[in-house]
Design a protein around this motif. Sequence first.
Motif, PDB file in Angstrom:
ATOM      1  N   GLU A  42       0.607  -5.758   0.186  1.00 53.82           N
ATOM      2  CA  GLU A  42      -0.150  -5.311   1.344  1.00 53.82           C
ATOM      3  C   GLU A  42      -1.136  -4.245   0.908  1.00 53.82           C
ATOM      4  OE1 GLU A  42       2.298  -4.046   4.691  1.00 53.82           O
ATOM      5  OE2 GLU A  42       3.978  -5.183   3.856  1.00 53.82           O
ATOM      6  N   VAL A  43      -2.147  -4.025   1.729  1.00 57.88           N
ATOM      7  CA  VAL A  43      -3.041  -2.889   1.540  1.00 57.88           C
ATOM      8  C   VAL A  43      -2.260  -1.598   1.752  1.00 57.88           C
ATOM      9  CG1 VAL A  43      -5.001  -1.658   2.569  1.00 57.88           C
ATOM     10  CG2 VAL A  43      -5.128  -4.132   2.195  1.00 57.88           C
ATOM     11  N   LYS A  44      -2.529  -0.593   0.929  1.00 60.16           N
ATOM     12  CA  LYS A  44      -1.937   0.730   1.154  1.00 60.16           C
ATOM     13  C   LYS A  44      -2.818   1.487   2.139  1.00 60.16           C
ATOM     14  CE  LYS A  44      -0.021   4.799  -1.095  1.00 60.16           C
ATOM     15  NZ  LYS A  44      -0.434   5.691   0.022  1.00 60.16           N
ATOM     16  N   TRP A  45      -2.320   1.654   3.353  1.00 58.72           N
ATOM     17  CA  TRP A  45      -3.094   2.322   4.395  1.00 58.72           C
ATOM     18  C   TRP A  45      -3.147   3.826   4.164  1.00 58.72           C
ATOM     19  CZ3 TRP A  45      -5.855  -0.963   6.972  1.00 58.72           C
ATOM     20  CH2 TRP A  45      -5.377  -2.250   7.206  1.00 58.72           C
ATOM     21  N   ASP A  46      -4.259   4.424   4.545  1.00 65.07           N
ATOM     22  CA  ASP A  46      -4.491   5.848   4.328  1.00 65.07           C
ATOM     23  C   ASP A  46      -4.389   6.568   5.667  1.00 65.07           C
ATOM     24  OD1 ASP A  46      -5.082   8.200   3.112  1.00 65.07           O
ATOM     25  OD2 ASP A  46      -7.195   7.753   2.726  1.00 65.07           O
ATOM     26  N   GLU A 167       0.309  -9.473   5.172  1.00 63.43           N
ATOM     27  CA  GLU A 167       0.987  -9.633   3.884  1.00 63.43           C
ATOM     28  C   GLU A 167       0.203 -10.640   3.047  1.00 63.43           C
ATOM     29  OE1 GLU A 167       4.965 -11.720   3.391  1.00 63.43           O
ATOM     30  OE2 GLU A 167       5.581  -9.619   3.396  1.00 63.43           O
ATOM     31  N   VAL A 168       0.018 -10.329   1.773  1.00 65.81           N
ATOM     32  CA  VAL A 168      -0.805 -11.165   0.898  1.00 65.81           C
ATOM     33  C   VAL A 168       0.070 -11.786  -0.186  1.00 65.81           C
ATOM     34  CG1 VAL A 168      -2.768 -11.209  -0.695  1.00 65.81           C
ATOM     35  CG2 VAL A 168      -2.811  -9.713   1.319  1.00 65.81           C
ATOM     36  N   GLN A 169       0.062 -13.090  -0.255  1.00 68.71           N
ATOM     37  CA  GLN A 169       0.728 -13.795  -1.348  1.00 68.71           C
ATOM     38  C   GLN A 169      -0.337 -14.048  -2.414  1.00 68.71           C
ATOM     39  OE1 GLN A 169       3.949 -14.347  -1.419  1.00 68.71           O
ATOM     40  NE2 GLN A 169       4.441 -13.834   0.709  1.00 68.71           N
ATOM     41  N   ALA A 170      -0.324 -13.252  -3.468  1.00 72.21           N
ATOM     42  CA  ALA A 170      -1.404 -13.325  -4.455  1.00 72.21           C
ATOM     43  C   ALA A 170      -0.908 -12.795  -5.786  1.00 72.21           C
ATOM     44  CB  ALA A 170      -2.607 -12.507  -3.977  1.00 72.21           C
ATOM     45  N   VAL A 178      -9.148  -6.022  -6.901  1.00 70.82           N
ATOM     46  CA  VAL A 178     -10.053  -6.209  -5.765  1.00 70.82           C
ATOM     47  C   VAL A 178      -9.956  -5.028  -4.798  1.00 70.82           C
ATOM     48  CG1 VAL A 178     -10.520  -7.644  -3.742  1.00 70.82           C
ATOM     49  CG2 VAL A 178     -10.052  -8.719  -5.948  1.00 70.82           C
ATOM     50  N   ALA A 179      -8.736  -4.545  -4.546  1.00 74.07           N
ATOM     51  CA  ALA A 179      -8.545  -3.414  -3.639  1.00 74.07           C
ATOM     52  C   ALA A 179      -9.296  -2.184  -4.135  1.00 74.07           C
ATOM     53  CB  ALA A 179      -7.055  -3.110  -3.492  1.00 74.07           C
ATOM     54  N   ILE A 188       0.538  -1.921  -1.871  1.00 77.46           N
ATOM     55  CA  ILE A 188       1.991  -1.790  -1.822  1.00 77.46           C
ATOM     56  C   ILE A 188       2.597  -3.139  -2.190  1.00 77.46           C
ATOM     57  CG2 ILE A 188       3.994  -1.359  -0.357  1.00 77.46           C
ATOM     58  CD1 ILE A 188       2.504   1.144  -0.722  1.00 77.46           C
ATOM     59  N   ALA A 189       3.598  -3.128  -3.066  1.00 77.00           N
ATOM     60  CA  ALA A 189       4.336  -4.339  -3.427  1.00 77.00           C
ATOM     61  C   ALA A 189       5.750  -4.222  -2.863  1.00 77.00           C
ATOM     62  CB  ALA A 189       4.379  -4.503  -4.943  1.00 77.00           C
TER      63      ALA A 189
END
Length: 334
Positions: A42-46, A167-170, A178-179, A188-189
């Motif tokens: 997932e993206v790590k939100w700030d 959620e990203v399956q990658a 890319v992030a 985040i994993a």
Amino acid sequence: MARASSKKPRNVAPIDPMPARVDPCLATLVDKPPIGPDWAYEVKWDGYRLALHIEPGRVRVLTRGGYDWTDRFPSIADDARRLAVKTAILDGEAVVLNDQGRSDFGMLQRVLGRLPSAVEAGAIVFYAFDLLYLDSHDLRRLPLRERRRLLEPLVAGREGAVRLSEEVQADGDEFFRVACAHGLEGIIAKHVEKPYRSGRGDWWQKITCKRRDSFVVVGFEPSTVAGHLGRLLLAARKDGELVYVGGCGTGWSNELSRELRKLLEGMATKGPAVALRRKGAVFVEPVLVAEVEYRAWTDDWKLRHASFKGIREREDDATVCALLCNGSQGAEER
């Protein structure tokens, strides 16, 4: 006659009491994303880590430390009442998105804090990434993949204040690259087969594009430009005491520079909260915490290339950076 399908979560007890509060699961900082089919990203939100408690007749918004901040997030609480649940606990992050669609911690702080903000409180969005309790069922013992299966129908596709953190399956390495290229804080994993466990462990891992920690503001140096801020003086914890770790002189606009200086001048004290002598410095009560990005530590434990990102009050459950005998351990996610 067709038999009605059950919507009850699988493999859980018929009825579980709803916890008054759940200590959050915290991600461990690692250098590289874990690899394998059991990991999702997932993206790590700030922003601010929050738990959204939905009960018959009331909604509570709790901080990571257990403080009730429902009145500070009215749009989130109001939108949560529209979810198709009787009781639930959602784990997630409150953020403000900038014009590029990235979460901006400084903008969030201005909405919630003492400084003026052009953004309304209604702009705050809660991105839900886990479901801990649902309609009399405690889901924490279930694996993440099952918790996500139950979460997604509740919040996916919504455009209100409560939304789904996708959620990203990658490939983890590629997603991280890319992030960072898009200016995000990191990723985040999460291990999809693990239950929800309070505290820090390796079942959730975070990989950040830059080093970032929280430091106590113990003073400032005035700018050569009248009314502006020249440099923040910062401290971290060591053996229960605050120690000076250097300063930060970039990362704010001219307008924010004036606002920060005015705020800090109202908190000035005669003496410093740390062992420090600096000509021309103004020392302040150690009640504010600065979020700072930096490149590294010097050999004598001073920050290198520090840049200001936002400010909060220590009462906001800010985890201040701690200096350890064998290195540095920074503040973890909010």
